[in-house]
Motif scaffolding. Structure first.
Motif, PDB file in Angstrom:
ATOM      1  N   ASN A 183      33.348  -9.405  16.272  1.00 39.05           N
ATOM      2  CA  ASN A 183      34.171  -8.277  16.713  1.00 39.05           C
ATOM      3  C   ASN A 183      34.271  -7.226  15.610  1.00 39.05           C
ATOM      4  OD1 ASN A 183      35.729 -10.085  15.199  1.00 39.05           O
ATOM      5  ND2 ASN A 183      37.626  -9.584  16.260  1.00 39.05           N
ATOM      6  N   PRO A 187      36.090 -19.254  21.691  1.00 37.26           N
ATOM      7  CA  PRO A 187      37.098 -18.185  21.706  1.00 37.26           C
ATOM      8  C   PRO A 187      36.636 -17.046  22.608  1.00 37.26           C
ATOM      9  CG  PRO A 187      36.498 -18.797  19.453  1.00 37.26           C
ATOM     10  CD  PRO A 187      35.479 -19.409  20.365  1.00 37.26           C
ATOM     11  N   TYR A 241      35.827 -13.839  22.768  1.00 44.70           N
ATOM     12  CA  TYR A 241      35.373 -12.575  22.148  1.00 44.70           C
ATOM     13  C   TYR A 241      33.851 -12.575  22.146  1.00 44.70           C
ATOM     14  CZ  TYR A 241      34.306 -14.628  17.493  1.00 44.70           C
ATOM     15  OH  TYR A 241      33.772 -15.343  16.444  1.00 44.70           O
ATOM     16  N   GLY A 300      31.901 -15.697  20.963  1.00 44.33           N
ATOM     17  CA  GLY A 300      32.144 -16.842  21.830  1.00 44.33           C
ATOM     18  C   GLY A 300      31.295 -16.779  23.084  1.00 44.33           C
ATOM     19  N   TYR A 334      37.366 -20.328  27.873  1.00 46.58           N
ATOM     20  CA  TYR A 334      37.498 -19.363  26.781  1.00 46.58           C
ATOM     21  C   TYR A 334      38.972 -19.267  26.381  1.00 46.58           C
ATOM     22  CZ  TYR A 334      32.740 -18.066  27.967  1.00 46.58           C
ATOM     23  OH  TYR A 334      31.390 -18.096  28.207  1.00 46.58           O
ATOM     24  N   LEU A 387      41.432 -15.840  20.642  1.00 48.45           N
ATOM     25  CA  LEU A 387      40.758 -15.960  19.347  1.00 48.45           C
ATOM     26  C   LEU A 387      41.596 -16.672  18.294  1.00 48.45           C
ATOM     27  CD1 LEU A 387      38.347 -15.402  17.539  1.00 48.45           C
ATOM     28  CD2 LEU A 387      39.198 -13.070  17.201  1.00 48.45           C
ATOM     29  N   ASN A 388      42.895 -16.474  18.314  1.00 50.38           N
ATOM     30  CA  ASN A 388      43.745 -17.088  17.294  1.00 50.38           C
ATOM     31  C   ASN A 388      44.587 -18.251  17.822  1.00 50.38           C
ATOM     32  OD1 ASN A 388      43.030 -15.475  15.004  1.00 50.38           O
ATOM     33  ND2 ASN A 388      44.111 -13.769  15.969  1.00 50.38           N
ATOM     34  N   TYR A 425      33.797 -23.034  17.532  1.00 47.81           N
ATOM     35  CA  TYR A 425      35.110 -22.706  16.978  1.00 47.81           C
ATOM     36  C   TYR A 425      34.987 -22.633  15.456  1.00 47.81           C
ATOM     37  CZ  TYR A 425      37.547 -23.136  21.405  1.00 47.81           C
ATOM     38  OH  TYR A 425      37.972 -22.926  22.688  1.00 47.81           O
TER      39      TYR A 425
END
Length: 389
Positions: free
Chosen positions: A103, A169, A171, A174, A194, A197-198, A221
């Motif tokens: 990203n 994740p 994004y 992922g 999915y 992200l955090n 991950y």
């Protein structure tokens, strides 16, 4: 006449001194990576390996002094774009390296390359910049995101797994990794999960996995996410019951925290610390001695990025302002890679072998990666044909 000759001699001396000073002016290199938070270990390994080459060379690359400007992008694309603006407009850097997450890469790729600044990526390899959004100023030393997943998909097919769940994740990277796995997997992906992200807790998702009882689970991950996921997978009683196949989840950056809980996890990537070639042996030995830990692939990639720059800067005798010549020197990739053979594809992403590793104990009893297969050889990415340059 004597006074004129004296002034002329003085001018020559001053001019010579200025030339020497100019020749010795360091090349500024912007190094930007994730250096804080749960993902900070990834960027730290990138930075440590890069600087190991610089320091070994007495502060030089290609025989020319370099000044490395270290920046933390904090996993925030807006912060990264501000850093890039500062590096280019205030510091006048001709080269930026690092870049950990996709990203962030997608946010900074165009602002860097459209200014004619060379981007030597040592981790993130999102699909768009390998394809239609590629640039002649990008040289990605790591891999295209899908590659590490493609080799695991091939391995899953070879093992005869019929039903697999994919997790990553939510994004760009992922999605790239799951897409890459599916490209080479001939069985059925019965679900794609999915997660934010955090998100640190995967209990709800693992309950879904247990209920569907697949033949295997494929995950991506990275960093702290991988530490949490593997621990929770083991705590849920799934490790050893449902094979865990992964990319950038159980690797040199996460194994020190995962330890024995990760034994048996399968990982796919381009490099492992057990590679038996002179360049890799030197790298691993020096890194372990200097930093007292086994290097991760993030370190290996960044080490190769430094070696690439070392070779290219030497070829142009430090004149990186000659962009055509410097680009040709980078494209030549005239260095000994820790992975063995290395060359750039038409889109300036690597063509390289992709391997499968099992988390196991090494000869010193440490939890590490053991090479068990090489399903894809001299492998390029799926997007090079879309790159028009």
């Amino acid at each position: 006449m004597t006074a004129r000759l004296t002034r002329f001699a003085a001018a020559l001396v001053l001019g010579g001194a200025a030339t020497v000073a100019l020749a010795q002016a360091p090349i500024k290199i912007g190094f930007m990576a994730e250096l804080s938070g749960p993902q900070g270990a990834l960027g730290q390994d990138q930075y440590d390996a890069f600087m190991m080459v610089v320091e070994r060379n007495g502060g030089k690359l290609g025989g020319v002094p370099v000044q490395v400007l270290r920046e933390d992008s904090q996993l925030k694309p807006d912060v990264a774009t501000q850093i890039v603006q500062k590096l280019i407009e205030k510091e006048n850097v001709p080269i930026i390296t690092g870049v950990t997450f996709s990203n962030v890469m997608m946010a900074v790729h165009k602002p860097i390359t459209e200014k004619g600044v060379f981007l030597i990526g040592s981790n993130a390899g999102p699909a768009p910049i390998a394809g239609a959004q590629c640039s002649p100023f990008q040289y990605i030393v790591s891999w295209q995101n899908d590659n590490q997943a493609e080799v695991v998909g091939k391995y899953a097919t070879d093992k005869g797994y019929k039903r697999v769940i994919g997790m990553a994740p939510n994004y760009q990277a992922g999605k790239d990794f799951v897409a890459g796995f599916k490209r080479f997997y001939k069985g059925e992906v019965i679900d794609e999960i999915y997660t934010p992200l955090n998100q640190p807790d995967f209990s709800a998702e693992l309950a879904q996995v247990a209920a569907k009882n697949p033949d295997a689970v494929y995950v991506f991950y990275p960093g702290g996410l991988g530490v949490n996921f593997v621990r929770q997978y083991q705590q849920a009683g799934l490790l050893g019951k449902i094979p865990l196949l992964s990319s950038s989840t159980a690797d040199g950056s996460t194994l020190p925290a995962q330890k024995e809980t990760a034994l048996g996890v399968i990982s796919g990537t381009f490099w492992g610390p057990d590679f038996n070639n002179p360049a890799n042996k030197q790298f691993v030995e020096e890194f372990e001695k200097k930093y007292n830990r086994i290097p991760s692939q993030y370190a290996a990639q960044s080490y190769d990025a430094a070696l690439l720059l070392d070779s290219a800067i030497a070829k142009v005798k430090g004149n990186v302002a000659d962009k055509k010549a410097f680009a040709a020197a980078l494209k030549a990739a005239d260095f000994k890679s820790v992975r063995g053979d290395f060359k750039f594809n038409t889109n300036n992403f690597p063509i390289q072998d992709q391997h499968i590793f099992e988390v196991a104990k090494d000869a010193k009893g440490r939890v590490s990666l053991k090479t068990i297969a090489t399903p894809l050889k001299a492998h390029g990415d799926a997007y090079a044909s879309q790159c028009k340059m």
